[in-house]
Design a protein around this motif. Structure first.
Motif, PDB file in Angstrom:
ATOM      1  N   ALA A   7      61.019 -25.553 -56.245  1.00  0.00           N
ATOM      2  CA  ALA A   7      59.721 -25.007 -55.858  1.00  0.00           C
ATOM      3  C   ALA A   7      59.810 -23.508 -55.570  1.00  0.00           C
ATOM      4  CB  ALA A   7      59.194 -25.757 -54.633  1.00  0.00           C
ATOM      5  N   LYS A   8      60.814 -23.118 -54.824  1.00  0.00           N
ATOM      6  CA  LYS A   8      60.941 -21.704 -54.470  1.00  0.00           C
ATOM      7  C   LYS A   8      61.212 -20.839 -55.694  1.00  0.00           C
ATOM      8  CE  LYS A   8      62.350 -22.480 -49.684  1.00  0.00           C
ATOM      9  NZ  LYS A   8      63.402 -22.307 -48.651  1.00  0.00           N
ATOM     10  N   HIS A   9      61.934 -21.393 -56.678  1.00  0.00           N
ATOM     11  CA  HIS A   9      62.228 -20.627 -57.890  1.00  0.00           C
ATOM     12  C   HIS A   9      60.953 -20.272 -58.644  1.00  0.00           C
ATOM     13  CE1 HIS A   9      64.554 -19.271 -61.358  1.00  0.00           C
ATOM     14  NE2 HIS A   9      63.743 -19.994 -62.131  1.00  0.00           N
ATOM     15  N   TYR A  10      59.969 -21.184 -58.599  1.00  0.00           N
ATOM     16  CA  TYR A  10      58.727 -20.953 -59.342  1.00  0.00           C
ATOM     17  C   TYR A  10      57.583 -20.483 -58.443  1.00  0.00           C
ATOM     18  CZ  TYR A  10      61.077 -22.963 -63.319  1.00  0.00           C
ATOM     19  OH  TYR A  10      61.969 -23.185 -64.354  1.00  0.00           O
ATOM     20  N   ARG A  11      57.937 -19.995 -57.259  1.00  0.00           N
ATOM     21  CA  ARG A  11      56.964 -19.458 -56.317  1.00  0.00           C
ATOM     22  C   ARG A  11      55.941 -20.509 -55.888  1.00  0.00           C
ATOM     23  NH1 ARG A  11      53.758 -16.376 -58.626  1.00  0.00           N
ATOM     24  NH2 ARG A  11      54.438 -16.598 -60.791  1.00  0.00           N
ATOM     25  N   PHE A  12      56.406 -21.752 -55.753  1.00  0.00           N
ATOM     26  CA  PHE A  12      55.584 -22.818 -55.202  1.00  0.00           C
ATOM     27  C   PHE A  12      55.850 -22.903 -53.701  1.00  0.00           C
ATOM     28  CE2 PHE A  12      56.247 -25.340 -59.411  1.00  0.00           C
ATOM     29  CZ  PHE A  12      55.464 -24.426 -60.105  1.00  0.00           C
ATOM     30  N   LYS A  13      54.839 -23.253 -52.934  1.00  0.00           N
ATOM     31  CA  LYS A  13      55.009 -23.462 -51.502  1.00  0.00           C
ATOM     32  C   LYS A  13      55.460 -24.902 -51.249  1.00  0.00           C
ATOM     33  CE  LYS A  13      51.642 -20.001 -50.022  1.00  0.00           C
ATOM     34  NZ  LYS A  13      50.450 -19.725 -49.174  1.00  0.00           N
ATOM     35  N   VAL A  14      56.377 -25.065 -50.316  1.00  0.00           N
ATOM     36  CA  VAL A  14      56.922 -26.385 -50.003  1.00  0.00           C
ATOM     37  C   VAL A  14      56.204 -26.963 -48.788  1.00  0.00           C
ATOM     38  CG1 VAL A  14      58.981 -27.696 -49.393  1.00  0.00           C
ATOM     39  CG2 VAL A  14      59.170 -25.710 -50.914  1.00  0.00           C
ATOM     40  N   ILE A  15      55.726 -28.198 -48.934  1.00  0.00           N
ATOM     41  CA  ILE A  15      55.091 -28.927 -47.834  1.00  0.00           C
ATOM     42  C   ILE A  15      56.071 -30.013 -47.398  1.00  0.00           C
ATOM     43  CG2 ILE A  15      53.033 -30.159 -47.076  1.00  0.00           C
ATOM     44  CD1 ILE A  15      52.560 -27.298 -48.180  1.00  0.00           C
ATOM     45  N   TYR A  16      56.592 -29.900 -46.197  1.00  0.00           N
ATOM     46  CA  TYR A  16      57.699 -30.754 -45.759  1.00  0.00           C
ATOM     47  C   TYR A  16      57.188 -32.073 -45.187  1.00  0.00           C
ATOM     48  CZ  TYR A  16      60.563 -26.585 -46.401  1.00  0.00           C
ATOM     49  OH  TYR A  16      61.213 -25.500 -46.932  1.00  0.00           O
ATOM     50  N   LEU A  17      56.775 -32.982 -46.076  1.00  0.00           N
ATOM     51  CA  LEU A  17      56.270 -34.271 -45.618  1.00  0.00           C
ATOM     52  C   LEU A  17      57.359 -35.105 -44.960  1.00  0.00           C
ATOM     53  CD1 LEU A  17      53.772 -35.476 -48.369  1.00  0.00           C
ATOM     54  CD2 LEU A  17      53.372 -34.065 -46.343  1.00  0.00           C
ATOM     55  N   ASP A  18      58.617 -34.901 -45.351  1.00  0.00           N
ATOM     56  CA  ASP A  18      59.687 -35.658 -44.714  1.00  0.00           C
ATOM     57  C   ASP A  18      59.726 -35.389 -43.219  1.00  0.00           C
ATOM     58  OD1 ASP A  18      60.453 -33.033 -45.645  1.00  0.00           O
ATOM     59  OD2 ASP A  18      62.528 -33.495 -45.119  1.00  0.00           O
ATOM     60  N   ARG A  19      59.473 -34.165 -42.819  1.00  0.00           N
ATOM     61  CA  ARG A  19      59.456 -33.817 -41.402  1.00  0.00           C
ATOM     62  C   ARG A  19      58.251 -34.432 -40.705  1.00  0.00           C
ATOM     63  NH1 ARG A  19      60.606 -27.288 -41.939  1.00  0.00           N
ATOM     64  NH2 ARG A  19      62.614 -27.417 -43.055  1.00  0.00           N
ATOM     65  N   GLU A  20      57.137 -34.498 -41.407  1.00  0.00           N
ATOM     66  CA  GLU A  20      55.914 -35.044 -40.816  1.00  0.00           C
ATOM     67  C   GLU A  20      56.026 -36.541 -40.544  1.00  0.00           C
ATOM     68  OE1 GLU A  20      53.345 -33.086 -40.014  1.00  0.00           O
ATOM     69  OE2 GLU A  20      54.282 -31.303 -40.868  1.00  0.00           O
ATOM     70  N   PHE A  21      56.769 -37.257 -41.396  1.00  0.00           N
ATOM     71  CA  PHE A  21      56.831 -38.718 -41.297  1.00  0.00           C
ATOM     72  C   PHE A  21      58.032 -39.218 -40.504  1.00  0.00           C
ATOM     73  CE2 PHE A  21      53.489 -38.575 -44.237  1.00  0.00           C
ATOM     74  CZ  PHE A  21      52.991 -39.842 -44.460  1.00  0.00           C
ATOM     75  N   ARG A  22      59.084 -38.412 -40.405  1.00  0.00           N
ATOM     76  CA  ARG A  22      60.320 -38.887 -39.775  1.00  0.00           C
ATOM     77  C   ARG A  22      60.080 -39.291 -38.324  1.00  0.00           C
ATOM     78  NH1 ARG A  22      64.029 -34.803 -41.009  1.00  0.00           N
ATOM     79  NH2 ARG A  22      64.251 -35.821 -43.039  1.00  0.00           N
ATOM     80  N   GLY A  23      60.450 -40.512 -37.996  1.00  0.00           N
ATOM     81  CA  GLY A  23      60.277 -41.041 -36.654  1.00  0.00           C
ATOM     82  C   GLY A  23      58.905 -41.606 -36.375  1.00  0.00           C
ATOM     83  N   LYS A  24      57.991 -41.475 -37.349  1.00  0.00           N
ATOM     84  CA  LYS A  24      56.621 -41.962 -37.162  1.00  0.00           C
ATOM     85  C   LYS A  24      56.243 -42.983 -38.242  1.00  0.00           C
ATOM     86  CE  LYS A  24      55.426 -37.308 -35.566  1.00  0.00           C
ATOM     87  NZ  LYS A  24      54.620 -36.094 -35.863  1.00  0.00           N
ATOM     88  N   GLU A  25      57.261 -43.515 -38.923  1.00  0.00           N
ATOM     89  CA  GLU A  25      56.993 -44.386 -40.077  1.00  0.00           C
ATOM     90  C   GLU A  25      56.119 -45.591 -39.713  1.00  0.00           C
ATOM     91  OE1 GLU A  25      60.775 -42.130 -40.666  1.00  0.00           O
ATOM     92  OE2 GLU A  25      60.011 -43.464 -39.088  1.00  0.00           O
ATOM     93  N   GLN A  26      56.364 -46.196 -38.559  1.00  0.00           N
ATOM     94  CA  GLN A  26      55.597 -47.381 -38.174  1.00  0.00           C
ATOM     95  C   GLN A  26      54.118 -47.056 -38.005  1.00  0.00           C
ATOM     96  OE1 GLN A  26      56.815 -50.348 -38.088  1.00  0.00           O
ATOM     97  NE2 GLN A  26      59.024 -49.971 -38.150  1.00  0.00           N
ATOM     98  N   LEU A  27      53.805 -45.819 -37.656  1.00  0.00           N
ATOM     99  CA  LEU A  27      52.426 -45.410 -37.436  1.00  0.00           C
ATOM    100  C   LEU A  27      51.737 -44.949 -38.705  1.00  0.00           C
ATOM    101  CD1 LEU A  27      52.887 -43.320 -34.146  1.00  0.00           C
ATOM    102  CD2 LEU A  27      52.054 -45.673 -34.343  1.00  0.00           C
ATOM    103  N   LEU A  28      52.518 -44.430 -39.669  1.00  0.00           N
ATOM    104  CA  LEU A  28      51.927 -43.731 -40.805  1.00  0.00           C
ATOM    105  C   LEU A  28      52.040 -44.470 -42.134  1.00  0.00           C
ATOM    106  CD1 LEU A  28      53.199 -40.108 -40.023  1.00  0.00           C
ATOM    107  CD2 LEU A  28      51.088 -41.220 -39.279  1.00  0.00           C
ATOM    108  N   ILE A  29      52.882 -45.522 -42.202  1.00  0.00           N
ATOM    109  CA  ILE A  29      53.084 -46.264 -43.457  1.00  0.00           C
ATOM    110  C   ILE A  29      52.242 -47.531 -43.452  1.00  0.00           C
ATOM    111  CG2 ILE A  29      54.785 -47.383 -44.954  1.00  0.00           C
ATOM    112  CD1 ILE A  29      55.168 -44.400 -44.743  1.00  0.00           C
ATOM    113  N   SER A  30      51.671 -47.848 -44.607  1.00  0.00           N
ATOM    114  CA  SER A  30      50.795 -49.015 -44.715  1.00  0.00           C
ATOM    115  C   SER A  30      51.597 -50.308 -44.767  1.00  0.00           C
ATOM    116  CB  SER A  30      49.924 -48.904 -45.968  1.00  0.00           C
ATOM    117  OG  SER A  30      50.723 -49.062 -47.132  1.00  0.00           O
TER     118      SER A  30
END
Length: 214
Positions: free
Chosen positions: A170-193
């Motif tokens: 992503a960085k090589h092609y000037r794309f912005k990275v959205i860190y969903l792994d950080r958003e979900f880590r430790g909250k899987e029971q609340l956020l996963i269907s």
């Protein structure tokens, strides 16, 4: 970051990717592209959003669409903002069922193919649209929320390696990275269907907020 600073003035917002982009398991109005577009429209009422998410889409499948589908190529060329979720389905075949171990023997070949195909996607997107803001999500690990939890540590290693590849690409092609792994880590029971893979309605809200924030 102040949310206002994350607002991008766009006329066409194109959402590309897999079932996470499509909004699998929730009504269209709860998909993250719709929620994100609603946020952007507070400051840009003329925004037009097109959601081209496809259930089961892989990295190679996305490349084929970018190379051969005229409508998608046109949309990419016209978009001011593009979001992308991709890569999860490429890893899913490593997991059989809860009674089988994760197949890691093909990882080197899989990652090599993913890396080469991502590079082609990056080239194609920037060839079609050199100036668009492109936001790419990392992969989250859904396993702690379901019957595959026994494989969580092993799967996390695989996902971490895949995310490192996605971030570098992503960085090589000037794309912005959205860190969903950080958003979900430790909250899987609340956020996963209940399917133990896709986000639930709250999870999609978290994803939309992450795209708005970065």
């Amino acid at each position: 970051m102040d949310a206002l600073k994350a607002v991008i003035k766009v006329n066409l917002y194109l959402a590309l990717g897999d079932s996470i982009t499509k909004g699998y398991g929730v009504p269209n109005s709860f998909s993250f592209p719709r929620l994100y577009a609603d946020f952007l429209r507070r400051h840009n009422p003329g925004l037009h959003m097109v959601n081209l998410g496809i259930d089961g889409l892989t990295i190679s499948g996305l490349l084929v669409l970018l190379q051969r589908n005229h409508d998608i190529r046109l949309s990419v060329s016209q978009a001011s903002l593009i979001t992308l979720t991709i890569g999860s389905n490429d890893l899913l075949h490593l997991i059989g069922n809860p009674n089988q171990t994760i197949n890691t023997t093909q990882l080197p070949i899989l990652f090599n193919n993913m890396s080469k195909t991502l590079a082609q996607i990056g080239e194609e997107v920037r060839r079609l649209n050199p100036m668009a803001t492109v936001k790419v999500a990392t992969l989250y690990n859904p396993l702690p929320a379901g019957p595959y939890a026994v494989y969580m540590a092993l799967a996390q290693g695989v996902i971490d390696n895949a995310n490192a590849m996605i971030i570098t690409w992503a960085k090589h092609y000037r794309f912005k990275v959205i860190y969903l792994d950080r958003e979900f880590r430790g909250k899987e029971q609340l956020l996963i269907s209940q399917d133990h893979v896709h986000p639930n309605a709250v999870g999609y809200q978290v994803i939309a907020k992450a795209f708005a924030r970065y």
